[in-house]
Design an enzyme around this catalytic site. Structure first.
Site, mmCIF file in Angstrom:
data_model
loop_
_atom_site.group_PDB
_atom_site.id
_atom_site.type_symbol
_atom_site.label_atom_id
_atom_site.label_comp_id
_atom_site.label_asym_id
_atom_site.label_seq_id
_atom_site.Cartn_x
_atom_site.Cartn_y
_atom_site.Cartn_z
ATOM 1 N N TYR A 132 0.865 -1.185 0.000
ATOM 2 C CA TYR A 132 0.000 0.000 0.000
ATOM 3 C C TYR A 132 0.900 1.232 0.000
ATOM 4 C CZ TYR A 132 -3.145 3.640 1.607
ATOM 5 O OH TYR A 132 -3.858 4.789 1.704
ATOM 6 N N GLU A 220 -3.503 7.555 -4.210
ATOM 7 C CA GLU A 220 -3.375 6.290 -3.479
ATOM 8 C C GLU A 220 -3.147 5.141 -4.450
ATOM 9 O OE1 GLU A 220 -6.037 4.659 0.044
ATOM 10 O OE2 GLU A 220 -6.833 3.975 -1.860
#
Ligand code: ADP
Ligand code: MG
Length: 411
Positions: A132, A220
């Site tokens: 992530y 993101e």
């Protein structure tokens, strides 16, 4: 302003962010053409909506209510998701047909879901590891923040809740720019070593460049993957552009997908109003962001909650005030309205006329408290009282908040 994954990736391409080739499509036939234009014989078809968690999402048309409610919680449910592997060009077409026009519910959409109007057809990749990584602004530090985790993939919200230590932060000074040592730090925290770690530094720099160059509010990448071949790839992208910077990006403004936005917020933006829908029941019409904030604060302080943030701005015209009032009254959760205006450049008589004009058009079924102060306040009050409008006048912010909270609670 939010973007779809395929739009975000097209923009990131300009900055050299490593990604897999992909092509958006709005019909099954176009999806087949897209697959034919890509190389390899494995594809991934991805539903395009302004929400993440698509992989674990479910389509309202396909499954029962229990499965939809599980999907809305991000739990596993029977049925097929919004990110699917296709083993042939024909299967790409078939999956696109199964997604397009249907309503996808994910952890981020709520149970009402979002209609899929486009799919993104991508080459598939052999994933060795999923990480992530996001880039955002840390306002408390005035710095750009890279936030990452080795526990990437679809369950980052769960990681944040159950194992917050697995999420790391690296700050970058935007005036100095991205430094190689910061890249090495991120790489080390993701557990990357050797050649991959060296490549990663360049990868993170491209992300930083895209974040800055596109005036992102948020970028993101989840997952950022390490492929079996040892390449780092941004496999998913969620991008939000800072609305205040859109005047610099006419090309990005064209990507705006109004289907994905709240209709009331669209109407407000057409009239140049800053409007944000909130959960409470007191509709607020205020001029100036600072006054809007303090109005919301005092409503909370008096034991109620605002239904919206609405700033008509410094020099609103009568039509804007009318639009503002219309937008507030249209919201069924509004049980009372507080108009709180401090006239500077804004003239209170303009507000008064706007309110009267709007009430004539849409009616008024809830209590209305009006506090006018500053430029032309007396004139404004006179116009309101002569209009015969059934409203509660207030002299200052404190009185005004007391009056509207009492009126709403009594109602
Ligand atoms: P979402 O976050 O909305 O669920 P993602 O794009 O992150 O959507 O996809 C979910 C998962 O699907 C990823 O974590 C990854 O495991 C897999 N996936 C997505 N795109 C590809 C691809 N091109 N090749 C292989 N697997 C993929
Ligand atoms: Mg994702």
């Amino acid at each position: 302003m939010k973007l779809h994954e395929y739009q975000a990736k097209a923009l990131m391409e300009r900055f050299g962010v490593p990604m897999l080739p992909g092509i958006p499509a709005t019909t099954p036939e176009a999806a087949i053409d897209a697959a034919n234009a890509l190389s390899g014989d494995l594809y991934v078809v991805k539903a395009q909506i302004h929400a993440g968690g698509r992989g674990k999402g479910r389509f309202i048309e396909d499954v029962d209510a229990a499965a939809i409610s599980a999907a809305a919680k991000g739990e596993d449910a029977p049925g097929k998701g919004g990110v699917r592997l296709a083993k042939s060009v024909d299967e790409v077409g078939q999956i696109a047909g199964e997604m397009l026009g249907k309503t996808l519910v994910t952890k981020q959409t709520g149970e009402e879901g979002r209609v899929v109007r486009a799919v993104y057809v991508c080459e598939a990749c052999d994933i060795a590891e999923e990480f992530y990584l996001s880039v955002l602004l840390d306002r408390s530090n005035n710095k750009v923040l890279f936030m990452g985790s080795k526990e990437g993939g679809v369950n980052i919200e769960e990681v944040a809740e159950t194992n917050p230590d697995a999420i790391f932060q690296v700050h970058v000074d935007s005036a100095v720019g991205f430094q190689a040592f910061q890249g090495r730090e991120i790489a080390a925290k993701l557990g990357l070593t050797g050649r991959t770690a060296r490549k990663a530094v360049g990868f993170f720099k491209t992300l930083f460049d895209a974040y800055m160059g596109l005036d992102c509010a948020m970028l993101e990448i989840n997952p950022l993957v390490l492929s079996e071949q040892g390449d780092l790839i941004a496999l998913d992208a969620k991008m939000e552009i800072d609305g205040n910077a859109l005047f610099r990006h006419a090309d990005i403004v064209e990507m705006r997908d109004l289907h994905e936005e709240d209709p009331t917020e669209i109407e407000a933006s057409e009239f140049g109003l800053s409007f944000i829908k909130l959960d409470g029941n007191i509709g607020c019409m205020v001029n100036g962001a600072g006054l809007a904030m303090s109005t919301m604060d005092i409503i909370q302080y008096k034991g109620a909650s605002p239904a919206n943030f609405l700033d008509v701005g410094g020099g609103a015209k009568q039509e804007q005030v009318e639009a503002a009032f219309r937008i507030i009254t249209k919201d069924p959760s509004v049980k009372g309205i507080l108009v709180n205006i401090f006239g500077g450049i804004m003239k209170c008589d303009v507000i008064a006329k706007g309110v009267i004009g709007a009430v004539k058009e849409v009616g008024l079924e809830v209590p209305l408290v009006v506090r006018l102060s500053g430029t032309n306040a007396e004139l404004g009050k006179k116009i309101l009282s002569e209009s015969g409008l059934d409203l509660i006048p207030a002299t200052n912010l404190d009185d005004a908040a007391d009056a509207i909270v009492a009126a709403v609670k009594g109602a």
